[in-house]
Write an enzyme that holds these catalytic residues in place. Sequence first.
Site, mmCIF file in Angstrom:
data_model
loop_
_atom_site.group_PDB
_atom_site.id
_atom_site.type_symbol
_atom_site.label_atom_id
_atom_site.label_comp_id
_atom_site.label_asym_id
_atom_site.label_seq_id
_atom_site.Cartn_x
_atom_site.Cartn_y
_atom_site.Cartn_z
ATOM 1 C CG HIS A 185 -6.146 3.763 33.325
ATOM 2 N ND1 HIS A 185 -6.629 4.314 34.483
ATOM 3 C CD2 HIS A 185 -4.807 3.623 33.484
ATOM 4 C CE1 HIS A 185 -5.629 4.501 35.329
ATOM 5 N NE2 HIS A 185 -4.509 4.093 34.753
ATOM 6 C CG ASP A 236 -10.104 3.245 33.711
ATOM 7 O OD1 ASP A 236 -9.747 2.222 34.310
ATOM 8 O OD2 ASP A 236 -9.472 4.323 33.728
#
Length: 439
Positions: free
Chosen positions: A100, A103
């Site tokens: 993501h 992240d």
Amino acid sequence: MKEYFNRIPRICYEGRQSKNPLAFKYYDRDKIVGGKTMKEQLRFAMCWWHTLCSEGADMFGVGTSDKRFGTAGGMELAKAKVYAGFELMDKLGIEYFCFHDRDIAPEGDTIAESNRNLDEIAGLISEQMKKYKIKCLWGTANLFGNPRYMHGAGTAPNADVFAFAAAQVKKALELTVRFGGEGYVFWGGREGYETLLNTDMGFELDNMARLMHMAVDYADKIGFKGDFYIEPKPKEPTKHQYDFDAATTIGFLRKYGLDKRFKLNIEANHATLAGHSFQHELRVAAINGMFGSIDANQGDTLLGWDTDQFPTDIYSAALAMYEVIKAGGFTKGGLNFDSKQRRGSFEQEDVVIAHIAGMDTFALALELAFKLIEDGRIDAFLAERYASWRGGIGKSILEGRESLETLADYAAALGEVRSNRSGRQEYLESVFNQVMLNM
């Protein structure tokens, strides 16, 4: 350069008799199975969010694993995660990763600052990808974590929130293209509802499709050559997610003309939360021409939420790989370990042992699935069970030569159906067990 997993050697294949916890027992990456190497068949990927970010926190307690990697946080931590992640993938022999946007780099106070953070870390990731020859399986945007998405992202009642989500998707697509990612995933996150009393469901579904069409259009402009995926999930964090299961998601894609561009990323734990088996969801995707990729994990049958455990259930994994093989295998997808070790498994070795367990599980499952197909008894049984459709009235029906009237006449002349045969479920399950135990 600092070694983050300094107690972990390179993980090698030692065979099924090995008792070394830091060795593969079944995953022999260069072994030929079904005409390809195991690594080509399985296409393992590390998930950035659990492996490098999850600290084992739950609603009743703070984290138990230290994922600070010796830093104070911020961009320093983001960079450390890059080095630690590629070191770990290299030691495990994992050739792909999934991410993501949030992240890999912290969110800033503005979109511009967030994007600068992403670009800085993306440069470092690109260097490490080249160094280790590791690739990106797929990317996505976190459209659920920030409070702005409390009511959804693509389905938000606030147009400003929708615009912010679009900005994140745009950047995440750019990163995916930069990394040579083979896919881009839409996971519903908070795309659902708690009560219909405050929800215009039709309008929200229309808007979710609008965002996906915008993503496809922009991806074409920037040269994205990968697959788009939706990852079905029935609940969590909302009571009812719009991407409830494979069938619901396929219906959505077809309604909005997205079915030619999207496939499904099936997660085992999400399948069971929807009241289905992992195998069922894979079969539904495959028979509709929408099988794409897999989030490899499992849930706990005694718990009613998404536990994201590392997969160790050989039976379920083998039936899953049976479906993958029957569907023609992975093309641009793979097995992403959207999995986290249990909260009590907090030591450095645990994340490595967990990946070994998952990789061994699917390696054994791959071989078992091919042996099940080579054994031939299940396919032979299926051919016999549907034999009445290859001739006589069955063939005539399939060729379109019958009507309700002609079939009514046929049934009247038949009198009573006396040709049914046993489904032999217990026999077929015993065949599976026999093949598995003779591995």
